[in-house]
Scaffold this motif. Structure first.
Motif, PDB file in Angstrom:
ATOM      1  N   TRP A  59      14.227  40.049  -5.612  1.00 15.48           N
ATOM      2  CA  TRP A  59      13.795  41.318  -5.006  1.00 15.48           C
ATOM      3  C   TRP A  59      12.600  41.888  -5.785  1.00 15.48           C
ATOM      4  O   TRP A  59      11.626  42.356  -5.189  1.00 15.48           O
ATOM      5  CB  TRP A  59      14.958  42.299  -5.003  1.00 15.48           C
ATOM      6  N   THR A  89      17.548  47.298   1.920  1.00  8.78           N
ATOM      7  CA  THR A  89      17.863  47.646   0.540  1.00  8.78           C
ATOM      8  C   THR A  89      18.262  46.414  -0.263  1.00  8.78           C
ATOM      9  O   THR A  89      18.596  45.361   0.297  1.00  8.78           O
ATOM     10  CB  THR A  89      19.023  48.647   0.489  1.00  8.78           C
ATOM     11  N   SER A 104      21.011  46.105  -1.896  1.00 10.38           N
ATOM     12  CA  SER A 104      22.410  45.810  -1.568  1.00 10.38           C
ATOM     13  C   SER A 104      22.524  44.990  -0.282  1.00 10.38           C
ATOM     14  O   SER A 104      23.336  44.062  -0.188  1.00 10.38           O
ATOM     15  CB  SER A 104      23.206  47.104  -1.425  1.00 10.38           C
ATOM     16  N   GLU A 105      21.705  45.309   0.709  1.00 10.08           N
ATOM     17  CA  GLU A 105      21.708  44.529   1.954  1.00 10.08           C
ATOM     18  C   GLU A 105      21.219  43.112   1.709  1.00 10.08           C
ATOM     19  O   GLU A 105      21.743  42.144   2.282  1.00 10.08           O
ATOM     20  CB  GLU A 105      20.837  45.223   2.995  1.00 10.08           C
ATOM     21  N   GLN A 121      26.413  47.985  -8.979  1.00 10.44           N
ATOM     22  CA  GLN A 121      25.757  48.288  -7.713  1.00 10.44           C
ATOM     23  C   GLN A 121      26.038  47.198  -6.678  1.00 10.44           C
ATOM     24  O   GLN A 121      26.254  47.520  -5.490  1.00 10.44           O
ATOM     25  CB  GLN A 121      24.243  48.394  -7.925  1.00 10.44           C
ATOM     26  N   HIS A 173      13.850  42.291   2.860  1.00  9.39           N
ATOM     27  CA  HIS A 173      12.736  43.021   2.244  1.00  9.39           C
ATOM     28  C   HIS A 173      11.665  43.350   3.276  1.00  9.39           C
ATOM     29  O   HIS A 173      11.143  44.470   3.327  1.00  9.39           O
ATOM     30  CB  HIS A 173      12.148  42.191   1.098  1.00  9.39           C
TER      31      HIS A 173
END
Length: 320
Positions: free
Chosen positions: A294, A260, A262-263, A317, A255
């Motif tokens: 997140w 992202t 997803s990462e 996702q 972050h």
């Protein structure tokens, strides 16, 4: 590579249940990573901790309990609001259903959505879903501490709020005379954490500090085996804290560098899977765990409500 089945929808294997007598009149039922439940005898009544997902599932637990005691259930204690913990409450025919003030508010705010979400994620736990009469509503709530005198020389059962953690309203049940703690989902023993409605930083610090300060000598967590002895109790608390701290570190790093979601999921999965990947519901929970963390890092203090549609969107996702 084939897509992973959604959440725990493919988990259809029956889990072996183990009923342990932790002390005179103190019981715990564990089930290989399925939600744990417990009960404490008063002089002429029972306090049951957690209610399972449906009345049909709860009646199976009560049948096991009736092999040891025929005392009526006076109290059902709900450690928090998640459907797999509360919707079986009607089976107990209890005089009083107890929960934290925040738990009652959460049921009003998101109980129906949570019910639909959890049923979709973990259908096996919902034995005879048609037996659920509706949302479970507590009849007694409190903000900090509630003491239930057990009568005779049994001492007291203390219900305590330790701070925001697994949800906004988790409580524990503490038997100071026996040094036995029912910790709900604030602590897991050899089971991965579900943190989709959590307050990660509070939970990993002050809330677990408060749980540890009780110095329990036996601990029944939300899932996994009973921890017997101070060393095992400390290890269960440390495992819970380590899981949270690792997620906070890995997701926070992604972050901070502008990565992202997803990462962040990939980083958390890589850091946790070696230790926790073999434990119950790890793959199921992690997409929802990382998404909630997140959101926190993005400044969203209270958890976004999980719906069936949102569940599948996040799963597709991150995990499919």
């Amino acid at each position: 590579m084939a897509a992973k089945s959604f959440a725990s929808s493919a988990d259809v294997a029956v889990k072996e249940q183990t009923l342990e007598v932790l002390g005179e009149g103190v019981y715990a039922l564990t089930a290989e990573g399925d939600p744990n439940v417990g009960a404490v005898e008063g002089e002429d009544f029972l306090v049951c901790f957690e209610a399972l997902a449906t009345p049909a599932a709860a009646r199976q637990w009560l049948a096991r309990l009736r092999e040891h005691t025929d005392k009526p259930v006076k109290y059902v204690v709900l450690s928090h609001y998640h459907a797999v913990r509360v919707l079986g409450a009607s089976a107990f025919d209890a005089e009083v259903v107890v929960a934290h003030d925040h738990t009652r508010a959460l049921i009003a705010e998101r109980g129906r959505q949570d019910w639909e979400s959890e049923y979709g994620r973990m259908p096996r736990l919902f034995a005879e879903p048609e037996s659920v009469p509706g949302l479970t509503w507590p009849t007694l709530t409190f903000s900090d501490r509630l003491t239930i005198p057990l009568g005779g020389d049994r001492g007291d059962l203390e219900l305590r709020y330790c701070g925001r953690g697994h949800t906004e309203g988790d409580i524990v049940a503490w038997l100071p005379k026996r040094k036995i703690l029912f910790a709900g989902d604030l602590v897991e023993a050899e089971a991965a954490l579900y943190t989709g409605d959590a307050f990660h930083r509070d939970w990993a610090s002050s809330t677990l500090d408060t749980v540890a300060s009780l110095e329990a000598e036996a601990l029944v967590g939300g899932r996994g085996p009973v921890a017997h002895g101070r060393e095992a109790v400390d290890a269960a608390i440390a495992q819970t804290r380590h899981f949270l701290a690792t997620m906070i570190r890995e997701v926070g790093t992604v972050h901070e560098r502008g990565g992202t979601l997803s990462e962040a999921f990939g980083a958390a999965h890589a850091a946790l899977v070696g230790t926790y990947g073999r434990w119950p519901i790890f793959e199921h929970c992690l997409p929802f765990d990382v998404t909630r963390l997140w959101d926190e890092l993005c400044g969203i203090d209270r958890p976004v409500i999980w719906t069936t549609e949102r569940d599948h969107d996040i799963w597709n996702q991150l995990q499919a």
